[in-house]
Write a protein that holds these residues in place. Structure first.
Motif: not given
Length: 237
Positions: A20-22, A45-52, A62-74
């Protein structure tokens, strides 16, 4: 039921994310120092917090965010699309290695808050504990690939538990051209021991600087430094 975390300029839906947000992510995104980056990579990126947060801080980036976990990426992709910065944010559902293998450009800034690693050192011998986890190869690849994908003046920022930071600093000498430029020691209280270290890495070979950052003045009361740092993001300030 949706689990939402409201910031001043965007909202994080963290319903399907294990992490979660931490404070680690919020602090890293707010405290990192770079003048007008145009291309940023957020690894894990998880939830996308840092990118946002970085999209809010750097309106020309412009920001590219990489996330390996499918649920988190979605979830991150949804959070990006519903933010005012959606046109500058790109989500890639991939491992770090897989993404960077196919990326030919360079970044001004690479940032990572690897949450999976925080509680993984369970061995009494931290070196053996680290070696038993695939996380070791993650950090090895992170250092190698960042050195290849950063521009000449580019920086890598990463937040780590204290035990992990010591091992990563040793690893750096053998696998990467990156050097420590700045260390920020993070304390819950002024009298406590540091529990996190933020490393700023780059190609500068000057003597690294060390700074101290304290989150709480006392239980439930944030320091003025923390409030000033997060006043543009957190609704409580």
């Amino acid at each position: 039921m949706a689990s939402l975390f409201h910031f001043k300029q965007f909202c994080i839906d963290q319903t399907d994310c294990a992490m979660k947000v931490n404070t680690d992510g919020v602090l890293l995104a707010a405290i990192l120092d770079f003048v007008a980056p145009t291309k940023i990579l957020d690894i894990g990126t998880g939830t996308g917090l840092i990118s946002l947060m970085l999209a809010q801080r750097f309106p020309s980036a412009s920001i590219d965010a990489v996330e390996i976990d499918e649920n988190a990426a979605r979830t991150a992709k949804k959070n990006f699309s519903e933010s005012p910065f959606f046109n500058r944010l790109s989500l890639f559902h991939s491992s770090m290695e897989g993404y960077l293998l196919n990326y030919d450009g360079q970044y001004d800034l690479i940032v990572s808050n690897p949450p999976f690693f925080i509680n993984s050192l369970k061995s009494e011998d931290p070196v053996k504990g680290l070696a038993r986890h695939t996380d070791y190869s993650f950090f090895e690849n992170l250092l190698k690939e960042s050195a290849n994908k950063l521009s000449n003046k580019g920086l890598l920022y990463i937040i780590l538990p204290m035990e992990t930071s010591k091992l990563i600093e040793k690893l750096m000498a053998s696998v990467s051209k990156l050097k420590i430029i700045k260390e920020i020691l993070v304390y819950s209280f002024a009298e406590s021991k540091p529990h996190r270290k933020i490393l700023q890495l780059g190609f500068n070979i000057s003597e690294p600087t060390v700074k101290k950052f304290v989150i709480y003045e006392k239980v439930g009361i944030y320091t003025s430094d923390y409030q000033m740092l997060l006043k543009d993001f957190l609704t409580v300030f």
